[in-house]
Design an enzyme around this catalytic site. Sequence first.
Site, PDB file in Angstrom:
ATOM      1  N   PHE A 369       0.872  -1.183   0.000  1.00 54.48           N
ATOM      2  CA  PHE A 369       0.000   0.000   0.000  1.00 54.48           C
ATOM      3  C   PHE A 369       0.901   1.222   0.000  1.00 54.48           C
ATOM      4  CE2 PHE A 369      -1.676   3.695   2.015  1.00 54.48           C
ATOM      5  CZ  PHE A 369      -3.038   3.744   1.766  1.00 54.48           C
ATOM      6  N   GLU A 370       0.710   2.094  -0.965  1.00 52.08           N
ATOM      7  CA  GLU A 370       1.426   3.376  -0.951  1.00 52.08           C
ATOM      8  C   GLU A 370       0.537   4.398  -1.636  1.00 52.08           C
ATOM      9  OE1 GLU A 370       6.184   2.657  -1.558  1.00 52.08           O
ATOM     10  OE2 GLU A 370       4.956   2.406  -3.328  1.00 52.08           O
TER      11      GLU A 370
END
Length: 530
Positions: A369-370
């Site tokens: 997740f970014e």
Amino acid sequence: MRIRIKRRIVDVYDSLLDILTSTVSLYLYVTIIIGGTFIYLTLPKPSNVKFYSQQDLGTDRDAPFFYGCVNTQNYLQHPDYEKMNATFVMLTRNEELKDVLASLKSIEEHFNQWFNYPYVLLNDKPFTEEFKSAVSSATNAKVEFGTLDEALWEFPEDVRNTDMLKNAIEDQGDRGILYGNMESYHKMCRFYSGIFYKHPLMQKYKWYWRLEPDVQFFCDLTYDPFLEMHRNNKKYAFTIVIPEIYWTVPNLFRYTKAFIRKNNIKVGSLWKLFSTNYDILKTDEKDRSKFSKYENMVRDDLHQWVKFEDDVDPKLSEKVTIDHFLESGDEEDDLGLMFLVNRARAKPPVIEDEFEGEEYNLCHFWSNFEIARLDVFDNEVYNNYFQFLEDTGGFWKERWGDAPVHTIGLGLTLDVDDVHYFRDIGYMHSILRHCPKNSPDMDEFPYVEADKRYKRRFWTKYDTPIEGGSGCRCRCPNRPVEVEDTITFCFEKWMDLTHAEKGREELQKLFNLEEQESQVKQDFLEHLNA
Ligand SMILES: Nc1nc2c(ncn2[C@@H]2O[C@H](COP(=O)(O)OP(=O)(O)OP(=O)(O)O)[C@@H](O)[C@H]2O)c(=O)[nH]1
Ligand SMILES: *[C@@H]1O[C@H](CO)[C@@H](O)[C@H](O)[C@H]1NC(C)=O
Ligand SMILES: [Mg+2]
């Protein structure tokens, strides 16, 4: 062979069913349930334990952009709202269609049905027509599909398909390094480390949100995370921060330090998140002028012996005792003599994996997740850093994950204040999850779907809000348990940094050795005269 195994499972299943349905077991169940409930009710309840997950941890440096839900319709119609130059990105394979659709469904329901950001899907093989049409019809947003050519996906030509590379990867498998023996996994990590943002489909955007197949979101995100990051001067955001497995990255930090030295890089304050400093008394040129001559002398004298805060006092006592012995010339002073001899024979302590006074503590943002600006990576420093790492061969000689590479690479340029923790986003990937507590203001606005597919039944229940909670309409699963409360080492580092007073860049404790020494001396003399 296969069929026989299957049959055996069926047999076992059948006999299990028999047991489960027999009357005897029914009595057993009733007893267990009643007994269990009784024991549970009489057990003392843990009190006064305040888990991190139950506290509001926001500070001036970083906090959720909103606590609770935002009225999305008003938010979008506000004259100041601007859609950002942003996209989702996911690297995936044709075989993962089902998991890709699951991720899409989750992010659409909880966020993108209102915001309609486009998707970029990338693959080292061409996507099939079936894949493309299934994905495209899962969303109203634009979806683009990209195939990676060799230059983006394969290892550099001079090592590609060499025995050297194959042996190195096989060897990592033999040593039991997680995913170490999968060449494709190495390629994936290398691709995400320094290449995904160079793909032509990605170069069209300023911001991205990385997704993975089979991830889940648990809360509604009712505002635009890209826009709020932009408004708050944030450049990179995460949801989970944890330690890496040591044997995947034994030489990553050493090479990083070499890169910094060679290029004379001045790291940002984010560097402190993942590095342990052992030169706690070392004074650089800038600090020397701030200290007295005596202070500098003591520091020079002690710095190689002192690695931890707790070493300072014992080392000062030793110094005071020895000084006293030398000054008084008292031959009866056995303690002074002993300290002097011991010091002459001692070697300065050595910490394995310490490079120039620092060690990588393995902390990293979990990069599946970014949400970030592409230019936190697509800039001269980071691109050179990636090239430097590529030349060391570490992406195949070791199994460097893109997560530690990203995090350390960001530390080269970013300050703590450039990074945002999306604490209000509930997220799960494989076995880890973060899921926030709901905010008491959550019910101010009801859920209004923008896409019929995501209509909710009127009895849909959300988690009970708590004071200080930030979530909007979260429904958190019981398992796995909250990562904030279980894998706390790196999370605590993050909190140390974000709770530091504003404006104070040096988090390192500043010692005043002169003062501390005179205290120790006083105690020593009192003890001597007693
Ligand atoms: N096209 C393509 N995608 C890949 C390949 N290997 C990994 N990926 C994708 O890269 C992402 C990360 O790979 P995973 O194998 O899930 O790695 P991970 O998330 O660290 O590991 P898990 O905990 O097992 O999920 C996923 O989106 C995969 O679909 C590959 O060889 N080709
Ligand atoms: C979005 O950003 C990219 C990269 O900076 C730029 O080339 C493109 O023109 C921008 N698009 C819009 C619509 O502003
Ligand atoms: Mg995965």
